[in-house]
Design a protein around this motif. Structure first.
Motif: not given
Length: 304
Positions: A55-65
């Motif tokens: 979830n890009t809205q609640s994560s500091q990372y751009k994607d799963t990778a």
């Protein structure tokens, strides 16, 4: 009689299919199992967990990778800071080990530890979620293997690129890997398409029993010294071979004609590197499939 040695180990993802069974096996062998590295004096760490939904809205990372790579760095750095961890074992996936050439035109002669999945290849049976998962597992595995080169290899890192895991489970639901295997019987389109994709990606369907997976992980802490990448699959039938086996053993299920008529022989899967270290697989294709069906029936996923 030689006295047994017991270790303190840490497991991430201990509530999942592989993790829960691994915890049980380790405890049965007398090892002490923790779910955190901090101040626990662990000698070995199993990194089984992996991010799935992003979830890009609640994560500091751009994607799963990006999240997966950051995750392995956190675990590996914590192992080094602990000054007690000898070896880190990462549960990787054969999805990171495609024998496809970089242009995706053809397969190499076999799947082995030198194979890495190319990202710029189009597939028929896939979606953004699957490709995101493959990218995350591939980049995370490469990143964690780099730690074998750091600080004079003070931390030994082993990655087990595991095949599709079948068999029984301690969980109250059928694990997704077992659902993939059973899709030929259940008719679930999402999972049968995943099965098709695996054959498109790998040239066959590498299978491994949950019991063998757990024993392989434990094997990785029982060796005096061990590091590097190891494929972990006992067998590699094609979809057609799996369908034929199911049709013979469970004729009460209707298997779609397309699965019976697929290619009979797949790409060779070379998992001898782990076996040369002394590991032995106890479960063949028949037992993996039979136990997966038993699991599906027990949990109401398959109707007898």
């Amino acid at each position: 009689m030689e006295e047994k040695s017991y270790s303190r180990v840490c497991i991430t993802g201990g509530s999942g299919f592989v993790g829960s069974c691994l915890v049980k096996k380790l405890l049965e062998k007398g090892h002490t199992v923790h779910a955190t590295l901090r101040n626990q004096g662990c000698e070995y760490v199993f990194h089984v967990a992996t991010p799935m939904l992003h979830n890009t809205q609640s994560s500091q990372y751009k994607d799963t990778a990006e999240a997966a790579v950051a995750g392995v760095r956190v675990i590996a750095d914590a192992c080094i800071r602990s000054k007690t961890v000898k070896r880190l074992i990462y549960t990787a996936s054969v999805m990171s080990s495609s024998p496809l050439t970089e242009d995706g035109v053809c397969f190499k002669s076999c799947v082995d530890e030198t194979c890495w999945t190319p990202f710029d290849v189009s597939f028929t049976y896939t979606n953004d979620f699957t490709m995101g998962y493959i990218k995350s597992k591939t980049l995370a595995e490469k990143e964690i293997l780099n730690y074998n080169e750091y600080d004079n290899s003070r931390l030994e890192v082993v990655t087990l690129a595991c095949g599709v895991v079948g068999g029984e489970t301690l969980l109250p639901y059928v694990p997704s890997s077992v659902e993939i295997i059973l899709s030929l019987l259940s008719g679930n389109l999402i999972f049968s398409n995943t099965l098709k994709f695996l054959q498109e990606l790998l040239g066959s369907i590498p299978l491994v029993h949950i019991e063998d997976i757990c024993q392989a992980h434990i094997f990785c802490i029982e060796n005096q010294s061990m590091k590097g990448r190891f494929l972990c699959a006992a067998t590699n039938p094609t979809i057609r071979a799996i369908a034929s086996s199911f049709q013979e053993k469970f004729p009460e299920y209707q298997i779609a004609k397309e699965f019976i008529e697929g290619p009979d022989k797949g790409v060779t899967f070379d998992s001898t590197k782990l076996m040369k270290m002394g590991f032995e697989y106890a479960y063949d294709t028949k037992k993996i499939l039979d136990d997966s069906v038993a699991c599906g029936r027990r949990l109401g996923h398959l109707i007898k």
